[in-house]
Scaffold this motif. Structure first.
Motif, PDB file in Angstrom:
ATOM      1  N   HIS A  83       0.853  -1.182   0.000  1.00  0.00           N
ATOM      2  CA  HIS A  83       0.000   0.000   0.000  1.00  0.00           C
ATOM      3  C   HIS A  83       0.886   1.228   0.000  1.00  0.00           C
ATOM      4  O   HIS A  83       1.887   1.270   0.699  1.00  0.00           O
ATOM      5  CB  HIS A  83      -0.928   0.034   1.207  1.00  0.00           C
ATOM      6  CG  HIS A  83      -1.795   1.266   1.214  1.00  0.00           C
ATOM      7  ND1 HIS A  83      -2.908   1.394   0.422  1.00  0.00           N
ATOM      8  CD2 HIS A  83      -1.666   2.445   1.859  1.00  0.00           C
ATOM      9  CE1 HIS A  83      -3.439   2.589   0.599  1.00  0.00           C
ATOM     10  NE2 HIS A  83      -2.706   3.258   1.481  1.00  0.00           N
ATOM     11  N   HIS A  84       0.514   2.190  -0.794  1.00  0.00           N
ATOM     12  CA  HIS A  84       1.323   3.405  -0.842  1.00  0.00           C
ATOM     13  C   HIS A  84       1.418   4.002   0.559  1.00  0.00           C
ATOM     14  O   HIS A  84       0.586   3.760   1.402  1.00  0.00           O
ATOM     15  CB  HIS A  84       0.723   4.409  -1.813  1.00  0.00           C
ATOM     16  CG  HIS A  84      -0.669   4.816  -1.425  1.00  0.00           C
ATOM     17  ND1 HIS A  84      -1.765   4.529  -2.176  1.00  0.00           N
ATOM     18  CD2 HIS A  84      -1.121   5.448  -0.330  1.00  0.00           C
ATOM     19  CE1 HIS A  84      -2.833   4.988  -1.559  1.00  0.00           C
ATOM     20  NE2 HIS A  84      -2.485   5.544  -0.440  1.00  0.00           N
ATOM     21  N   HIS A  89      -4.560   8.632  -3.860  1.00  0.00           N
ATOM     22  CA  HIS A  89      -4.600   9.847  -3.046  1.00  0.00           C
ATOM     23  C   HIS A  89      -3.226  10.057  -2.439  1.00  0.00           C
ATOM     24  O   HIS A  89      -2.427   9.133  -2.335  1.00  0.00           O
ATOM     25  CB  HIS A  89      -5.677   9.741  -1.961  1.00  0.00           C
ATOM     26  CG  HIS A  89      -5.452   8.631  -0.993  1.00  0.00           C
ATOM     27  ND1 HIS A  89      -6.278   7.537  -0.903  1.00  0.00           N
ATOM     28  CD2 HIS A  89      -4.488   8.432  -0.068  1.00  0.00           C
ATOM     29  CE1 HIS A  89      -5.824   6.723   0.028  1.00  0.00           C
ATOM     30  NE2 HIS A  89      -4.726   7.246   0.556  1.00  0.00           N
ATOM     31  N   ASP A 136      -3.434   4.596   7.429  1.00  0.00           N
ATOM     32  CA  ASP A 136      -4.323   5.063   6.386  1.00  0.00           C
ATOM     33  C   ASP A 136      -5.755   4.708   6.723  1.00  0.00           C
ATOM     34  O   ASP A 136      -6.138   3.552   6.700  1.00  0.00           O
ATOM     35  CB  ASP A 136      -3.931   4.415   5.054  1.00  0.00           C
ATOM     36  CG  ASP A 136      -4.485   5.194   3.885  1.00  0.00           C
ATOM     37  OD1 ASP A 136      -5.486   5.900   4.066  1.00  0.00           O
ATOM     38  OD2 ASP A 136      -3.902   5.105   2.796  1.00  0.00           O
ATOM     39  N   HIS A 186       2.372   7.490   3.115  1.00  0.00           N
ATOM     40  CA  HIS A 186       2.184   8.937   3.134  1.00  0.00           C
ATOM     41  C   HIS A 186       3.356   9.587   3.844  1.00  0.00           C
ATOM     42  O   HIS A 186       4.204   8.906   4.391  1.00  0.00           O
ATOM     43  CB  HIS A 186       0.848   9.259   3.792  1.00  0.00           C
ATOM     44  CG  HIS A 186      -0.305   8.684   3.033  1.00  0.00           C
ATOM     45  ND1 HIS A 186      -0.615   9.076   1.753  1.00  0.00           N
ATOM     46  CD2 HIS A 186      -1.173   7.714   3.349  1.00  0.00           C
ATOM     47  CE1 HIS A 186      -1.649   8.375   1.330  1.00  0.00           C
ATOM     48  NE2 HIS A 186      -2.009   7.532   2.266  1.00  0.00           N
TER      49      HIS A 186
END
Ligand SMILES: [Zn+2]
Ligand SMILES: [Zn+2]
Ligand SMILES: [Zn+2]
Length: 155
Positions: free
Chosen positions: A90-91, A129, A109, A93
């Motif tokens: 998962h990306h 996002h 997240d 942040h």
């Protein structure tokens, strides 16, 4: 595997996999620091093993973005930086110190609900996002605290 992908994409564009191009890719995959600008990458790969032109570095980076191996990120200073895309993960942040610029990545997240809300409000589909927090890192906080204490002492 990523090297094969790069090679295939270059072939599509009638370009060859050169040692220089491979080196730029490897640099990103093995770099200890993330979030480098194209210029920083150029400085770092300079004078190692072989000469590599600024144009080659810039063009290779652009290509790596195009084929999805690198992601562009822009923080508040407006400088374009790059980081490798890790497939299946998962990306993440970013939280950025406004004083020293240190960037920390986090994987927390809980934006799914917000995404749903934005989708229904706008009618858009959402496929990505980005989230950036700005503030002071713990180190800068304590530096500032110490400085304030020093000021108080001299009074
Ligand atoms: Zn800081
Ligand atoms: Zn990152
Ligand atoms: Zn996210």
């Amino acid at each position: 595997m990523k090297k094969d992908l790069l090679r295939a994409e270059l072939k599509k564009r009638n370009q060859r996999m050169t040692a220089q191009r491979e080196y730029v890719l490897r640099f990103f995959l093995e770099a200890e620091t993330d979030h480098l600008s194209a210029d920083e990458v150029y400085q770092k790969v300079q004078g190692r093993k072989f000469s590599i032109s600024k144009a080659t570095v810039y063009r290779t980076i652009e290509l790596l973005v195009e084929i999805g191996l690198l992601r562009k990120i822009i923080f508040r200073d407006g400088i374009v930086r790059y980081e490798p895309v890790k497939k299946g993960e998962h990306h993440h942040h970013h939280i950025i110190c406004v004083n020293c610029g240190t960037v920390v990545e986090f994987h927390l997240d809980n934006l799914e609900k917000l995404e749903e809300l934005v989708k229904s409000k706008t009618g858009y589909t959402i496929d990505d996002h980005q989230l950036k927090f700005y503030g002071l890192c713990p180190k800068c906080q304590s530096t500032m605290k110490n400085r304030n204490n020093d000021n108080n002492d001299t009074r």
